[in-house]
Design an enzyme around this catalytic site. Structure first.
Site, PDB file in Angstrom:
ATOM      1  N   CYS A  52      47.456  36.424  37.235  1.00  0.00           N
ATOM      2  CA  CYS A  52      46.891  35.932  38.077  1.00  0.00           C
ATOM      3  C   CYS A  52      46.127  37.160  38.930  1.00  0.00           C
ATOM      4  O   CYS A  52      46.739  37.969  39.463  1.00  0.00           O
ATOM      5  CB  CYS A  52      47.558  35.302  39.031  1.00  0.00           C
ATOM      6  N   CYS A 106      47.460  37.382  42.357  1.00  0.00           N
ATOM      7  CA  CYS A 106      48.770  38.016  42.482  1.00  0.00           C
ATOM      8  C   CYS A 106      48.813  39.373  42.339  1.00  0.00           C
ATOM      9  O   CYS A 106      49.753  40.171  42.954  1.00  0.00           O
ATOM     10  CB  CYS A 106      49.695  37.382  41.240  1.00  0.00           C
ATOM     11  N   ASP A 113      35.510  38.077  50.284  1.00  0.00           N
ATOM     12  CA  ASP A 113      35.001  37.619  48.928  1.00  0.00           C
ATOM     13  C   ASP A 113      34.262  38.375  48.599  1.00  0.00           C
ATOM     14  O   ASP A 113      33.305  38.999  49.165  1.00  0.00           O
ATOM     15  CB  ASP A 113      34.439  36.141  49.161  1.00  0.00           C
ATOM     16  N   ASN A 128      38.925  24.558  47.089  1.00  0.00           N
ATOM     17  CA  ASN A 128      38.752  24.006  46.013  1.00  0.00           C
ATOM     18  C   ASN A 128      39.925  23.634  45.400  1.00  0.00           C
ATOM     19  O   ASN A 128      40.799  24.665  45.145  1.00  0.00           O
ATOM     20  CB  ASN A 128      37.698  24.900  44.959  1.00  0.00           C
ATOM     21  N   GLY A 157      36.407  22.651  41.524  1.00  0.00           N
ATOM     22  CA  GLY A 157      35.433  23.740  41.757  1.00  0.00           C
ATOM     23  C   GLY A 157      36.390  25.022  41.805  1.00  0.00           C
ATOM     24  O   GLY A 157      35.872  26.046  42.011  1.00  0.00           O
ATOM     25  N   HIS A 190      44.954  29.786  41.987  1.00  0.00           N
ATOM     26  CA  HIS A 190      45.947  30.262  42.884  1.00  0.00           C
ATOM     27  C   HIS A 190      45.299  29.956  44.199  1.00  0.00           C
ATOM     28  O   HIS A 190      44.202  30.160  44.362  1.00  0.00           O
ATOM     29  CB  HIS A 190      46.160  31.870  43.019  1.00  0.00           C
ATOM     30  N   HIS A 250      43.831  29.079  47.538  1.00  0.00           N
ATOM     31  CA  HIS A 250      43.220  29.841  48.472  1.00  0.00           C
ATOM     32  C   HIS A 250      42.108  29.120  49.329  1.00  0.00           C
ATOM     33  O   HIS A 250      41.685  28.106  48.941  1.00  0.00           O
ATOM     34  CB  HIS A 250      42.526  31.227  47.969  1.00  0.00           C
ATOM     35  N   HIS A 253      38.525  29.550  51.421  1.00  0.00           N
ATOM     36  CA  HIS A 253      37.361  30.081  51.696  1.00  0.00           C
ATOM     37  C   HIS A 253      37.073  29.953  53.178  1.00  0.00           C
ATOM     38  O   HIS A 253      37.049  28.664  53.783  1.00  0.00           O
ATOM     39  CB  HIS A 253      36.350  29.531  50.840  1.00  0.00           C
TER      40      HIS A 253
END
Length: 115
Positions: A7, A10, A33, A89, A95, A100, A102, A104
């Site tokens: 990942c 990770c 990002d 998402n 999407g 993992h 997360h 945004h």
């Protein structure tokens, strides 16, 4: 703490891949990002490998709450004053590209806005 060696998030948590870090504690890492949709676009990522929002359970309530409370604090610290957007998402059809969990958090002028 669970970890997936394949990942990308990770690997960021483990320090194997660099990131432009905004915040880190024992539970979360937050970084910019690499393909921002807004002038300020950060990702809030649990250090534990949780595949998606759909996999959260009651045991994750404190972690999920921490993510939600951290978002406005960091936006303020990053100079966002006119509001921000949070997006999680979930799953391929939702999407989600990195499997993992997360969040945004995007602030500044809204390029997704029409007019």
């Amino acid at each position: 703490m669970t970890h997936d060696p394949n990942c990308i998030f990770c690997k960021i948590v483990a320090g194997q891949i660099p990131s432009k870090k905004v915040f880190e504690d024992e539970d979360l890492i937050v970084f910019h990002d690499i393909h921002p949709w807004a002038p300020v676009h950060i990702l809030i990522v649990p250090k534990a490998h949780i595949v998606s929002h759909a996999e959260l359970t009651e045991e994750h309530q404190a972690l999920a709450g921490k993510m939600m409370v951290l978002a406005p604090r960091l936006m303020k610290e990053l100079g966002v004053t006119g509001g921000f957007r949070t997006v999680i998402n979930t799953g391929r059809d939702g999407g989600q590209e990195v499997m993992h969990l997360h969040m945004h958090v995007m602030g500044g002028p809204r390029p997704w806005s029409k007019g």
